[in-house]
Scaffold this active site. Structure first.
Site, short mmCIF file in Angstrom:
data_model
loop_
_atom_site.label_atom_id
_atom_site.label_comp_id
_atom_site.label_asym_id
_atom_site.label_seq_id
_atom_site.Cartn_x
_atom_site.Cartn_y
_atom_site.Cartn_z
N ARG A 153 -0.65 83.99 45.22
CA ARG A 153 -0.95 83.15 44.04
C ARG A 153 -2.39 82.64 44.08
O ARG A 153 -2.81 82.00 45.06
CB ARG A 153 0.02 81.96 44.02
CG ARG A 153 -0.06 81.12 42.76
CD ARG A 153 0.73 81.69 41.61
NE ARG A 153 2.16 81.68 41.83
CZ ARG A 153 2.96 82.74 41.59
NH1 ARG A 153 2.45 83.86 41.12
NH2 ARG A 153 4.25 82.67 41.81
N GLN A 176 11.84 71.87 44.44
CA GLN A 176 12.73 72.89 45.00
C GLN A 176 13.75 72.23 45.93
O GLN A 176 13.38 71.52 46.87
CB GLN A 176 11.93 73.92 45.82
CG GLN A 176 11.27 74.98 44.99
CD GLN A 176 10.29 75.81 45.80
OE1 GLN A 176 10.03 75.54 46.96
NE2 GLN A 176 9.74 76.82 45.15
N LYS A 208 22.85 51.79 31.68
CA LYS A 208 24.24 51.43 31.41
C LYS A 208 24.43 50.83 30.00
O LYS A 208 25.41 51.10 29.33
CB LYS A 208 24.76 50.46 32.47
CG LYS A 208 24.91 51.13 33.85
CD LYS A 208 25.54 50.19 34.85
CE LYS A 208 25.64 50.87 36.20
NZ LYS A 208 26.40 50.10 37.18
N ASP A 244 33.02 50.06 37.37
CA ASP A 244 32.49 49.15 38.40
C ASP A 244 33.40 47.93 38.56
O ASP A 244 33.78 47.56 39.66
CB ASP A 244 31.09 48.65 38.01
CG ASP A 244 30.03 49.73 38.14
OD1 ASP A 244 30.18 50.61 39.00
OD2 ASP A 244 29.04 49.68 37.37
N GLN A 246 36.10 57.36 37.98
CA GLN A 246 35.47 58.32 37.07
C GLN A 246 36.18 59.67 37.13
O GLN A 246 36.35 60.36 36.11
CB GLN A 246 34.00 58.51 37.47
CG GLN A 246 33.20 57.22 37.37
CD GLN A 246 31.74 57.39 37.71
OE1 GLN A 246 31.37 58.12 38.62
NE2 GLN A 246 30.90 56.69 36.97
#
Ligand code: NAP
Length: 505
Positions: free
Chosen positions: A68, A208, A296, A335, A481
């Protein structure tokens, strides 16, 4: 050497000499990569075409050769003719799968063999990404690659959409933390490949993930077009333990689902743009979201009060978004439920038994608010003690409670003491919000989960109190959840262990 059928997991190698590069090739194979990208522009000394055969002889994995130049974000600053000669020589070697050539090289000078025609932008996601992609694909009989900086998950969705269009002949990635979904979901959209590094220090581009994260955390090999997508929306998001908990839970339950960190900058407009985009991609398969600071309240506004649970509306915040069978968005606050359940389980009582019980809550921030609202709902006798008196008073008045300074907590008789301040949290683990426990206290609940045993809980242990840890609450909110998302019982112990393992690293 056999070639992979699906999306290739490519490990970029950034060694600065031949010996290290060969060692890294073997490490990449052991870590589960499908092929390696040898970034020869990282070499400390100039590299000649004649050296290539020796370097790549008996390579343990198929090789992509890249040199590169600086103008496209690499390290090579030698003569362009030498660079192109190196790429041309590489195409003829056994074991070389392809070479990477930048699209700004004139067509007549590009290598003749299989070539990944690439374009990089380390500054921004290009406005004309679709046009750029089209041009790359027209010119590239083999593979087109676009890697550009992503600033929001929408850029990652745009990259995935491009890779999808290329039907197995494209790599499109949004670089950076916000672009991570484009790397993880590359397999879902059938991209030619995606990059994962041996370790963070050996990254060749921002954002990455490691091979271990791709394979173990995100279960890259199992992802396909039907994989359901979940994630946690917040900013910052890199520290979140939710991907570790929920991916472990999906794996244990045998579900074709993945859970991603989704970095969305603060502001309701950013949240709205993100969720509009995510729901607009029907191929994405978004099924649910966890929501954390600072979104939230934005999530509640987006979903709409009438589609959220009643107490969540009183609290003014939701941490969970899901889609019901009819495709309607719904919001919950798990919560407060998790905190109440952790407290009641430790005390061996039902929520209704909290009525009239004196409770002191330290703090008046987001967590305190959820707890105070929930305790008030069950008619506990709550006193809010906060550093900033006015903030504590405001919270207390809203839910019909008393308030005082943090110092008065030590002298105010109570049965239950709950810490909702960060005092005692890692790295400030020597901190304790009170020097002495209040008179009459029987139960102490510290919402902090790192460390698991805080100074406050040690003090409570010594006084013979029942203790409740932040871990119980944290695992509980995630368990809360999992159920509405999947309609299955949550693998609670797996989820708890995932947090403990993460805290130990
Ligand atoms: P927040 O909104 O920032 O509120 C923090 C509260 O702590 C405020 O009332 C603040 O007082 C007080 N405070 C902060 N530093 C203080 C100090 N040095 N001395 C005295 N008071 C101080 O935070 P949050 O979102 O409510 O989170 C609070 C804690 O809950 C976190 O630190 C975390 O450990 C815990 N937590 C647990 C879970 C779980 O699932 N277990 C989840 C999230 C958070 P002022 O009003 O005076 O600023």
């Amino acid at each position: 050497m056999t070639e992979t059928a699906g999306t290739r997991l490519i490990c970029p190698l950034t060694a600065t000499n031949a010996e290290d590069l060969r060692a890294d090739m073997h490490d990449a194979r052991a870590a589960g990569a499908d092929c390696v990208e040898c970034r020869l522009d990282y070499f400390a000394k100039p590299f000649a075409p004649g050296d290539l055969a020796g370097l790549l002889a008996d390579a343990p994995l198929p090789v992509i050769v890249t040199v590169r130049p600086r103008r496209q974000g690499g390290n090579y600053d030698g003569p362009e003719a030498d660079r192109l000669a190196l790429l041309a020589a590489a195409t003829d070697l056994p074991g070389v799968l392809a070479v990477d050539c930048e699209e700004d090289v004139p067509p007549a000078q590009r290598p003749a063999g299989p070539t990944i025609l690439s374009h990089h932008d380390f500054e921004t996601w290009p406005d004309n990404a679709a046009g750029l992609w089209k041009a790359l694909r027209v010119q590239s009989p083999y593979v087109a690659k676009l890697a550009a900086k992503g600033t929001c998950p929408e850029d990652a969705f745009a990259a995935l959409q491009l890779a999808r269009q290329a039907e197995g002949k494209g790599i499109a990635l949004a670089m950076g933390e916000a672009g991570l979904p484009s790397r993880i979901l590359a397999g879902k959209v059938g991209a030619w490949g995606t990059f994962a590094t041996l370790e963070p220090a050996k990254r060749s581009a921002p954002g990455q993930p490691s091979l271990a994260e791709m394979l173990d955390l995100y279960r890259f090999r199992t992802l396909g077009p039907d994989t359901a997508v979940y994630g946690v929306v917040g900013c910052p998001i890199g520290h979140s333990m939710s991907p570790a908990i929920h991916n472990a839970a999906f794996a244990a339950a045998g579900l074709d689902a993945v859970y991603l960190p989704l970095r969305v900058e603060p502001g309701p407009e950013n949240f709205r743009r993100f969720l509009d985009a995510a729901l607009g991609c029907d191929w994405l398969g978004l099924r649910g979201l966890s929501v954390t600071i600072p979104h939230k309240e934005n999530a509640l506004a987006y979903v709409g009060e009438r589609f959220c649970d009643e107490l969540a509306v009183r609290i003014g915040a939701i941490n969970t978004v899901g889609l019901d069978a009819g495709g309607q968005l719904r919001g919950w606050n798990t919560d407060y439920a998790a905190a109440l359940d952790a407290l009641c389980a430790a005390m061996g009582i039902q929520r209704e038994d909290l009525a009239e019980l004196p409770v002191t809550v330290l703090g008046a921030g987001g967590v305190a608010r959820a707890l105070v609202a929930a305790l008030a709902q069950y008619q506990a006798d709550v006193t809010v003690c906060n550093r900033t008196l006015s903030r504590g008073r405001q919270l207390a008045e809203e839910f019909g409670c008393r308030s005082g300074s943090l110092e008065t907590a030590e002298t105010t008789a109570t049965e239950i003491l709950i810490n909702c301040t960060p005092i005692g949290m890692f790295p400030g683990v020597v901190g304790c919000p009170v020097e002495h426990l209040p008179p009459g206290v029987r139960v102490v609940f510290d919402t902090i989960y790192n460390p698991l045993r805080t100074r406050l809980l040690e003090l409570a242990d010594r006084a013979g109190c029942t203790t409740v840890t932040g871990l119980d609450m944290f695992v509980g909110q995630a368990v809360g959840q999992f159920k509405p998302w999947t309609s299955r019982p949550a693998p609670v112990e797996v989820m708890r262990q995932a947090v403990i393992d993460r805290l130990a690293t």
